[in-house]
Design a protein around this motif. Structure first.
Motif: not given
Ligand code: F6P
Length: 566
Positions: A170-174, A223-227, A231-233, A289-291, A529-531
């Motif tokens: 996971g990344i960030g909050g995950s 772990v990914s809120k959005t899936f 990076e996670t996928i 995510g961060r909570y 940045g993601k785009v």
């Protein structure tokens, strides 16, 4: 100001004129500005000397936390003016709106209910008329069932061997929450199980986690809120390939089912990835995510700790939630810490805030707080889209003491920057520290106390000269002092104490966001940045031209291609 004072938030009551008053045009803000100008000559030394009660009056005890605020650049008048500002900006009303499930995340039209994640089962917290607490406990029970299976070595992999390594992807909050809490609570974890936390899309991260892993005994928690996070996928897809190459074959559902579980709000994407949704642990869009690490996002942590200790941690969170919800601002710790940051950022030109845990196990805590604070309050428009005319969230940084003392503390003591800091320490070391190492704990804590003292009180030129230091060295060896710290002490770093600490910082960030009038619960700033990365990537791998690149980036891409294919 009383937490129960019914002061409806201006937006909610349609009082647009009140809502539109810019923070820096408020009388309460101006009063703080005037107070600040009289503060230049105020020295902590003098404040302490003239007031024997200062420490008592500026110390708060909440749950297991003992918090000494006395080494901050504040007087009783400062606190009063900060409380006035909190009242004028209706912090308590926004807090109450959050706690009762209103959609205070206005740009995403969502409730913000991480406090429901640690509410006792009998609590009732509704959003859109629906009580969310039973769902929270249903998922906690599901997590507990799974954690016990792994901990009792009865969760078997494809070949019938028990899982012994858990890899959280996971990344960030995950990632940051579970990884931080796993490190913080290491002494309470099952040392017979191994845990790895993989976040970076740099393949080296996954490689290092798997280099000595046995596929037959490795379990992935994706772990990914959005899936949908790139990076996670990418990492989860590679992990699946690694596993199936070793144990099964493409499309081997049984292998995936035994070695992959998911934590997400997005069941469709989870099953598209190939994980059976009966092996999915859910959470909800009202958890940012961060909570989120006290939700199912903490699944790996629960496996490490066991359900009971995880629940102890949740009870710790809840202690701070209750305090935040009910204590008057004068003694409400998140209000006090939050308003201190407003004072330093708005009136002392503090650009950053250091968090310095005197605890090896708390090594990841500053990184965790970076996301919590900077993703929440790193904003420059107000809740209604108008630009802010004041500074918002600081740069948050830090590393454990004593290491930092031998690196950057020089700047904290004698540099030209003003950096308020939190010193966090524990009276006793972790429960499993061997006897021969326990003696070092006093040395560790002596350094914490010494740093707080040196930063606050410094050493005057006269004092230095009186020690016989040659005149030409006196300026170099003088310490100006007056550098504020807050000291947070607890008896021991337990699951409950960690919960209290995290909730304290969550609510501190909330208070600041409310005063600065930013939406602390969105993160649009990460999108661009993601785009752009998605647009650039094909050019790196397939050599296509990317339209719309600026000259510098185009040249860098070109240079990269040449170097890569050399
Ligand atoms: O890009 C930022 C962010 O959305 C964070 O807010 C979040 O914690 C992280 O990415 C991971 O998101 P997800 O859990 O959806 O993979």
């Amino acid at each position: 100001m009383s937490a129960s004072t019914p002061l409806p938030r201006a937006e909610a009551t349609g009082d647009r004129a009140e809502a539109a008053i810019a923070l820096d045009r408020r009388d309460e803000w101006k009063a703080l500005g005037e107070h600040r100008s009289g503060f230049d000559s105020t020295r902590l030394r003098d404040l302490f000397e003239s007031d024997p009660e200062r420490v008592d009056r500026n110390t708060q005890r909440v749950g297991d936390l003992h918090v000494d605020l006395s080494k901050n650049l504040v007087t009783d008048r400062t606190w009063q003016l900060l409380a006035d500002l909190a009242r004028a900006t209706r912090v308590a009303d926004l807090r109450d709106a959050m706690l009762r499930g209103d959609r205070i995340n206005v740009t995403e039209d969502r409730a913000v209910l991480h406090t429901a994640l640690r509410a006792p089962s009998e609590a009732v917290i509704r959003t859109d008329g629906h009580n969310v607490v039973p769902e929270v406990h249903r998922v906690l029970n599901h997590m507990a069932w799974f954690a016990e299976q792994v901990r009792s070595r009865t969760w078997l992999g494809r070949t019938g061997r028990a899982v012994t390594r858990v890899v959280n992807i996971g990344i960030g909050g995950s990632d940051l929450g579970p990884a931080m809490a796993y490190e913080a609570l290491r002494p309470y974890t099952d040392r017979g199980l191994e845990f790895r936390f993989v976040s970076n899309v740099d393949g080296a991260d996954l490689h290092e986690a798997l280099i000595d892993a046995d596929p037959a005994t490795t379990l992935f928690v994706v772990v990914s809120k959005t899936f949908t996070t790139q990076e996670t996928i990418a990492n989860a897809t590679e992990a699946k390939r690694w596993l199936l190459d070793a144990l099964g074959h493409e499309g081997d559902e049984e292998a995936v089912a035994r070695h992959f579980v998911a934590v997400s709000t997005n069941a469709d994407e989870v099953s598209r990835f190939g994980i059976d949704t009966s092996h999915m642990f859910e959470f909800w869009d009202w958890v940012g995510g961060r909570y989120s690490y006290d939700s199912a996002v903490g699944l790996s942590l629960m496996v490490a700790l066991g359900p009971e200790r995880f629940r102890e941690m949740l009870r710790g969170f809840h202690v701070m939630d209750e305090h935040f919800a009910t204590a008057p601002p004068e003694t409400n710790l998140p209000f006090l810490l939050g308003m201190l940051g407003v004072w330093y950022g708005g009136f002392h030109d503090a650009h950053s805030h250091a968090v310095l845990p005197y605890s090896h196990h708390m090594g990841r805590f500053p990184a965790y707080l970076q996301q919590l604070d900077m993703e929440s309050n790193g904003k420059s428009v107000q809740r209604d889209g108008r630009p802010v005319g004041w500074h918002t969230g600081p740069v948050v940084w830090g590393t454990p003491g004593t290491n930092g003392q031998h690196a950057y503390f020089q700047l904290l003591h004698q540099g030209t920057r003003f950096v308020p800091a939190d010193l966090i320490g524990f009276a006793r070391p972790g429960p499993d520290l061997p006897a021969h190492l326990r003696g070092q704990h006093d040395l560790l804590m002596a350094n914490l106390f010494a740093q707080g003292q040196a930063l606050a009180f410094g050493r005057t030129a006269d004092e230095v000269a009186a020690e016989g230091v040659p005149a030409h060295l006196v300026p170099h060896r003088t310490f100006p002092g007056n550098r504020p710290t807050t000291t947070i002490l607890a008896e021991q770093l337990t699951p409950a104490v960690l919960g209290q600490l995290v909730a304290l910082y969550e609510h501190k960030v909330f208070v600041q966001g409310a005063v600065w009038n930013v939406n602390s619960f969105d993160q649009w700033g990460v999108q661009l940045g993601k785009v752009l990365a998605k647009r650039v990537e094909p050019a790196l791998t397939e050599g296509e031209q990317v339209p719309g690149l600026d000259a510098s980036t185009a040249a860098l891409v070109e240079q990269y291609r040449r170097m890569r294919h050399r």
